[in-house]
Motif scaffolding. Structure first.
Motif, PDB file in Angstrom:
ATOM      1  N   ASP A   1       0.727  -1.094   0.219  1.00 50.46           N
ATOM      2  CA  ASP A   1      -0.111  -0.070   0.007  1.00 50.46           C
ATOM      3  C   ASP A   1       0.717   1.238  -0.044  1.00 50.46           C
ATOM      4  O   ASP A   1       0.403   2.353   0.028  1.00 50.46           O
ATOM      5  CB  ASP A   1      -1.089   0.077   1.147  1.00 50.46           C
ATOM      6  N   GLN A   2       2.065   0.943  -0.127  1.00 52.93           N
ATOM      7  CA  GLN A   2       3.018   2.289  -0.143  1.00 52.93           C
ATOM      8  C   GLN A   2       3.309   2.763  -1.705  1.00 52.93           C
ATOM      9  O   GLN A   2       3.436   4.017  -1.828  1.00 52.93           O
ATOM     10  CB  GLN A   2       4.343   2.055   0.281  1.00 52.93           C
ATOM     11  N   VAL A   3       2.657   2.220  -2.777  1.00 52.10           N
ATOM     12  CA  VAL A   3       2.404   2.678  -3.866  1.00 52.10           C
ATOM     13  C   VAL A   3       1.026   2.383  -4.544  1.00 52.10           C
ATOM     14  O   VAL A   3       0.168   1.743  -4.311  1.00 52.10           O
ATOM     15  CB  VAL A   3       3.670   1.615  -4.826  1.00 52.10           C
ATOM     16  N   VAL A   4       0.916   3.607  -5.310  1.00 46.27           N
ATOM     17  CA  VAL A   4      -0.373   3.799  -6.006  1.00 46.27           C
ATOM     18  C   VAL A   4      -0.324   3.935  -7.536  1.00 46.27           C
ATOM     19  O   VAL A   4       0.431   4.747  -7.991  1.00 46.27           O
ATOM     20  CB  VAL A   4      -1.222   5.109  -5.316  1.00 46.27           C
ATOM     21  N   ALA A   5      -1.032   3.138  -8.245  1.00 42.76           N
ATOM     22  CA  ALA A   5      -1.057   3.317  -9.738  1.00 42.76           C
ATOM     23  C   ALA A   5      -1.921   4.443 -10.350  1.00 42.76           C
ATOM     24  O   ALA A   5      -3.105   4.648  -9.490  1.00 42.76           O
ATOM     25  CB  ALA A   5      -1.529   2.286 -10.381  1.00 42.76           C
ATOM     26  N   VAL A   6      -1.314   5.247 -11.237  1.00 42.49           N
ATOM     27  CA  VAL A   6      -2.155   6.466 -11.591  1.00 42.49           C
ATOM     28  C   VAL A   6      -2.014   6.624 -13.197  1.00 42.49           C
ATOM     29  O   VAL A   6      -0.940   6.187 -13.457  1.00 42.49           O
ATOM     30  CB  VAL A   6      -1.825   7.815 -10.981  1.00 42.49           C
ATOM     31  N   ALA A   7      -2.984   7.305 -13.600  1.00 43.98           N
ATOM     32  CA  ALA A   7      -2.913   7.338 -15.181  1.00 43.98           C
ATOM     33  C   ALA A   7      -3.423   8.741 -15.513  1.00 43.98           C
ATOM     34  O   ALA A   7      -3.840   9.384 -14.752  1.00 43.98           O
ATOM     35  CB  ALA A   7      -3.681   6.326 -15.638  1.00 43.98           C
ATOM     36  N   PRO A   8      -3.024   9.221 -16.985  1.00 44.17           N
ATOM     37  CA  PRO A   8      -3.345  10.371 -17.436  1.00 44.17           C
ATOM     38  C   PRO A   8      -4.977  10.512 -17.027  1.00 44.17           C
ATOM     39  O   PRO A   8      -5.840   9.902 -17.301  1.00 44.17           O
ATOM     40  CB  PRO A   8      -3.126  10.382 -18.767  1.00 44.17           C
ATOM     41  N   GLY A   9      -5.361  11.748 -16.601  1.00 46.79           N
ATOM     42  CA  GLY A   9      -6.667  12.282 -16.417  1.00 46.79           C
ATOM     43  C   GLY A   9      -6.844  12.283 -14.902  1.00 46.79           C
ATOM     44  O   GLY A   9      -7.737  12.741 -14.367  1.00 46.79           O
ATOM     45  N   GLU A  10      -6.156  11.743 -14.294  1.00 44.56           N
ATOM     46  CA  GLU A  10      -6.532  11.510 -12.640  1.00 44.56           C
ATOM     47  C   GLU A  10      -5.525  12.869 -12.036  1.00 44.56           C
ATOM     48  O   GLU A  10      -4.716  13.282 -12.341  1.00 44.56           O
ATOM     49  CB  GLU A  10      -5.830  10.185 -11.963  1.00 44.56           C
TER      50      GLU A  10
END
Length: 213
Positions: A82-91
């Protein structure tokens, strides 16, 4: 007011009071200094000149409060729970109190035989833009452009056009670790001259120099 510290190649760190954010602490960068007391890390993509995975895992293990944001494929491979979060364009999200918007989506093409990977560009506090390995122009105004000055995937003409297209009042270089002093002065002279014609003030940032943003 935040301060920005430029490390070797594409790594920068933003500090504002008791909050700190590191972007792209790669294998060419001074990760021991960049991570010192950091609260959050943004990774644009998986190439080792943008993320030293062993150093990142060590930093996360040493400080369970450290949080990392990265493109989905990279985030899944880091094994940081839970120390890493996936993010993508538009977020949009908050990292160490900094407001982040994600742009882009893919790495610039190096060669048709080289697979294209995920790449996030990050706009921090509506002011500082780190595009990673891409020339994606964000749809929001930028105050300070971190300009990829040289890469296997770019030409000097494209670097200049990107700086002009973003139209940030100020620009400093990143992705300069593969240039010798002669090459650096050549590219910077063109960016400085043509950028100024379009209202972009280019400034060279020495390694580990710090300035207000």
């Amino acid at each position: 007011m935040s301060t920005l510290t430029k490390f070797t190649h594409s790594c920068v760190r933003l500090d504002d009071g008791d909050r700190s954010l590191v972007i792209d602490p790669g294998a060419f960068s001074e990760t021991d200094v960049a991570y010192d007391g950091a609260d959050a890390v943004l990774i644009t993509h998986e190439h080792p000149d943008h993320v030293n995975v062993d150093a990142l895992r060590a930093a996360a293990k040493a400080d369970p409060r450290l949080r990392v944001w990265a493109p989905p494929n990279l985030a899944a491979s880091l094994e940081l729970g839970d120390q890493v979060v996936a993010v993508a364009p538009g977020e949009s999200f908050s990292a160490a109190g900094f407001d982040i918007e994600v742009f882009g989506g893919q790495h610039a093409v190096i060669h048709p035989t080289v697979p294209v990977i995920q790449n996030n560009g990050y706009l921090i506090d509506g002011a500082v833009y780190h595009p990673g390995d891409s020339f994606i122009v964000p749809t929001k105004p930028v105050q300070l452009l971190l300009l990829p000055l040289h890469a296997p995937w770019s030409r000097t003409a494209e670097v200049i056009d990107f700086a002009v297209s973003v139209r940030a009042p100020k620009a400093v270089q990143i992705h300069d670790g593969l240039l010798n002093p002669l090459g650096l002065s050549f590219v910077e002279a063109h960016v400085t001259r043509i950028g100024a014609e379009h209202g972009v003030e280019y400034t060279h940032a020495d390694t580990q120099s710090t300035f207000a943003v």
